[in-house]
Scaffold this active site. Structure first.
Site, short mmCIF file in Angstrom:
data_model
loop_
_atom_site.label_atom_id
_atom_site.label_comp_id
_atom_site.label_asym_id
_atom_site.label_seq_id
_atom_site.Cartn_x
_atom_site.Cartn_y
_atom_site.Cartn_z
N GLU A 76 18.97 0.68 -6.83
CA GLU A 76 17.55 0.37 -6.79
C GLU A 76 17.03 -0.46 -7.94
OE1 GLU A 76 17.88 4.60 -8.72
OE2 GLU A 76 18.89 3.46 -7.15
N GLU A 101 16.31 2.89 -1.01
CA GLU A 101 16.26 2.09 -2.24
C GLU A 101 14.84 1.59 -2.52
OE1 GLU A 101 18.76 2.26 -4.11
OE2 GLU A 101 20.05 3.13 -2.57
#
Length: 791
Positions: free
Chosen positions: A239, A272
């Site tokens: 992420e 994410e």
């Protein structure tokens, strides 16, 4: 000590994969000795206002004497681009070489000196020098690109205030494509020649971002979002704020992508992007709350996937994957609480597991159900707004949710988060009442001394009711009772007395697919722990095997497939499994235009299981290898596996793998290599992991298949120590080293458990300690199942 910003320059123009760097650290609060994290870096100088400072490197720390208490330190250093899959490393593809980073959890210190802890948030000003035709992608957009002949220096806009593990640097000859949604750029990028023509990932990202802005009540703070495909990547995705990285297989899709993967991609992108708020905007203070970071993103990933593509029934996959894995792992003695005290990098990486993701996500889903979806949402929104651009702990989130719902959650949440294991509720009938009794479920049996505050839901013919079950025992009215744990919203199992199972089966039409799945899943767990016999297990599943719900079919395919790998010589089991699989495949038939995506998922699971069990079926499927690319994407795994079993020809599979244009099919080919039938063929397959034909990131699929393959277990065990040592080097500082052991040991040790234990005593160490403990415990469970009498 508080760090305000890092200004970092990296020169990545050297062809020998070394680099030089200059870094200026600005402190808002400083000390007379500055201690930074540093791994594998060499230092030329450290200065403050042009004055050289004394420094030393010891125990992976850079220690700087700062007697003048300067708030601006400049460091000149050098390092190397690595071969492992953490820190800064290189990955080769048909599009050329890519340099990329993976900093979670402790990889930033391998690239530049820093305070590499999540609580030390700062602004990052990054400049990177590269040679043509390379380009650079980072969290922010370039504010300037200075050209010097064939060299270019990318100077990026400042990042938001963020933790070191979220910084991203990607260098390659990138190809990219973008869409614009709500004035924001969504960019798909990868080394030239690797990205697909589909905009599905970009469209999912745009819809997901809009969904979360509305759900959280907080705008995404960056003007762009990169989705970057990485050819060699240890994790599924990462992420990094504004520059999310993915394995190619998760990102680059087309019409040949299977139904399962399309659903999985939607969930992964959602996971994410959820982190852009929950993790990036608001970050845990320390890694002991990593479970909250990951489990919340997991919950939101499924939530948004169900919103974007409701026909994929992604909540079904939540039960099949994360929920069931959480229950499975938490049934062990060697489990851990979702909130765990962590100190070392090895400890941190080993909790990126089924407890942090699966159990944590299930607990959050249970809490959401208990407090109400609107209250849960308001609490999360309040939490994000109060702690934006800073750090928080789990208790801060619970306070916000408590404020929103008006219920006292402290004791309940504290127990679920800090206590290992989970409850089982036994249900018996007494007159017009049902007696509920709880204890802790493990694979060793039931401990009635331990209890939980359980948010229980009851399915009745008249509707659903809920209450909090505390203490050892309670009674409820039996009128119109169908089952406990509506939609499997609670993280617990339910054991009914024998006569109640037939009553549940008689009311099958009243049960949702999730409720039917829950009964089936619990039944298999009770077989694993010895609570019911082998004969009882089959008596019960036959009651539910008539179900044509895709979720229920996939559950039984998983169970029968697992049992057949453990009880290899059980002819009755094999016959039952083959009959069940053929009947369900005949029902759903071949792929049809416009069919429900879940039917494609059933077809993939069932054909793969049948290819392992039925030689006649495998022979027919093996004949389709030459036309693999023209076959239904959902049966290609079965075709490849069938060819491996019937032809024992890894060379042809390897050649086919190299020619395939679809990333998903190449991964399936690697797994199929593990189903060849001879020692010589196994060695040829393993050689492909050494010469690069099988990429580092994909080796796990080969190893796991070799461990499951009954024909090759002994041969693979002979090479186990050697392969594990090589795997540890490549996958250092990742959870997959421990997972390698956990997954392979229960199969490889079935014939000789004591020999397996002796081998593990030789190789055990910090990076695999949890995997060894869990693997040996699963070995005990598998051994018990293997020795059960048929009735």
């Amino acid at each position: 000590m508080k760090i305000e910003r890092y200004d970092i320059f990296l020169d990545l123009t050297n062809s020998n994969l070394s680099y030089t760097g200059k870094e200026r650290i600005t402190f808002s609060e400083t000390e007379n000795e500055i201690v930074l994290d540093s791994v594998g870096l060499d230092y030329k100088s450290v200065t403050a206002s042009g004055v050289r400072l004394q420094f030393k490197v010891e125990n992976n720390k850079l220690k700087i004497e700062n007697k003048s208490m300067s708030k601006n330190i400049e460091i000149t250093f050098s390092g190397n681009v690595g071969k492992t899959l953490t820190g800064m490393y290189y990955a080769d593809s048909k599009g050329g070489r890519m340099i990329t980073t993976q900093f979670e959890s402790t990889g930033a210190r391998m690239v530049f000196p820093c305070k590499d802890e999540p609580a030390y948030k700062a602004v990052f000003g990054l400049s990177v020098k590269v040679a043509d035709p390379n380009q650079v992608i980072s969290n922010s957009s370039p504010k300037n690109i200075r050209e010097e002949g064939t060299l270019k220096t990318y100077e990026f806009l400042d990042t938001p205030v963020m933790s070191t593990y979220l910084l991203y640097i990607g260098v390659a000859d990138f190809e990219s494509r973008k869409i614009v949604s709500k004035g924001r750029d969504f960019v798909l990028a990868g080394p030239r020649g690797t990205i697909s023509s589909s905009d599905m990932a970009l469209e999912v990202a745009a819809k997901t971002t809009e969904f979360f802005e509305d759900y959280f009540g907080v705008k995404y703070p960056l003007p762009k979002m990169h989705l970057v495909g990485v050819p060699e990547f240890a994790f599924g995705a990462m992420e990094n704020w504004g520059a999310i990285t993915f394995r190619n297989v998760v990102l680059f899709l087309d019409d040949s992508t299977s139904s399962y993967l399309k659903g999985r991609v939607t969930m992964t992108i959602g996971h994410e992007i959820a982190h852009q708020w929950f993790g990036d905007l608001v970050t845990m203070k320390w890694w002991d709350d990593i479970w909250l970071n990951e489990s919340f993103a997991e919950l939101m990933g499924y939530k948004v996937a169900d919103f974007v593509y409701p026909d994929f029934h992604e909540w079904d996959d939540f039960l099949l994957d994360m929920y069931s894995r959480g229950l499975r792992g938490d049934s062990l003695k060697n489990t851990h609480p979702v909130h765990t005290n962590l100190k070392t990098p090895e400890e941190i990486m080993q909790v990126f597991d089924e407890i942090s993701y699966g159990k944590g996500g299930a607990i959050l889903r249970m809490i959401e159900g208990y407090v109400g979806t609107d209250n849960f949402r308001r609490g999360v929104s309040d939490y994000l707004k109060r702690f934006s651009y800073s750090n928080a702990s789990g208790s801060d989130l619970w306070k916000s949710i408590t404020k929103a719902c008006g219920k006292d959650l402290d004791r309940m949440i504290d127990y679920w988060v800090n206590t290992p294991g989970y409850p089982i509720i036994e249900v018996t009938a007494e007159g017009d009442q049902l007696v509920l009794k709880q204890g802790r479920y493990t694979y060793e049996g039931i401990d009635y001394q331990q209890t939980w505050p359980i948010p229980v839901t009851v399915v009745r013919k008249s509707g659903v009711e809920s209450f909090l079950f505390e203490g050892n025992e309670m009674r409820i009215n039996s009128k119109d009772f169908v089952k406990l744990n509506w939609q499997q919203s609670g993280f617990y199992r339910v054991l009914y007395e024998e006569k109640m199972y037939r009553n549940i089966a008689n009311n099958l039409s009243m049960l949702s697919r999730m409720d039917s799945w829950g009964v089936a899943n619990d039944t298999y767990a009770f077989l694993q722990s010895g609570v019911i016999s082998y004969g009882q297990y089959f008596d019960r599943i036959k009651l539910f095997a008539v179900s044509d719900e895709s979720l229920v079919i996939r559950a039984f395919v998983q169970q029968l497939g697992s049992l057949s790998l453990i009880r290899v010589s059980d002819a009755g089991l094999k016959q039952f499994a083959i009959s069940y699989l053929k009947e369900k495949l005949a029902r759903i038939g071949d792929r049809k235009v416009g069919e429900e995506p879940t039917l494609g998922m059933v077809r993939e699971d069932a054909t793969t299981a049948l290819a392992r069990l039925d030689d006649d079926y495998a022979r027919q499927m093996s004949l389709k290898l030459d036309e693999l690319e023209n076959q239904d994407p959902n049966v290609r795994r079965a075709i490849l596996l069938s060819y491996a079993r019937m032809k024992d020809d890894p060379v042809t599979i390897g050649n086919k793998m190299a020619s395939l244009a679809i990333e998903e099919d190449r991964v399936k080919s690697v797994s199929a290599l593990g189903w060849v039938q001879s020692k010589e063929s196994m060695e040829k397959a393993l050689e492909m992991t050494k010469d690069g034909r099988v990429r580092k990131q994909d080796t796990v699929y080969l190893f796991y298949a070799l461990a499951m393959n009954p024909k090759l277990r002994d041969h693979f065990l002979d090479k186990y120590e050697e392969e594990l040592e090589a795997f540890r080097k490549v996958w250092a500082n990742t959870v997959y080293v421990a997972e390698f052991v956990e997954v392979t040991v229960p199969f490889l040790g079935l014939k000789n458990p004591s020999g397996m234990r002796s081998l593990l005593e030789k190789v055990n160490g910090g990076d695999i300690s949890s995997g060894v403990a869990k693997g040996l415990e699963y070995l005990e469970v598998y051994g018990r199942i293997a020795s059960l009498p048929r009735n």
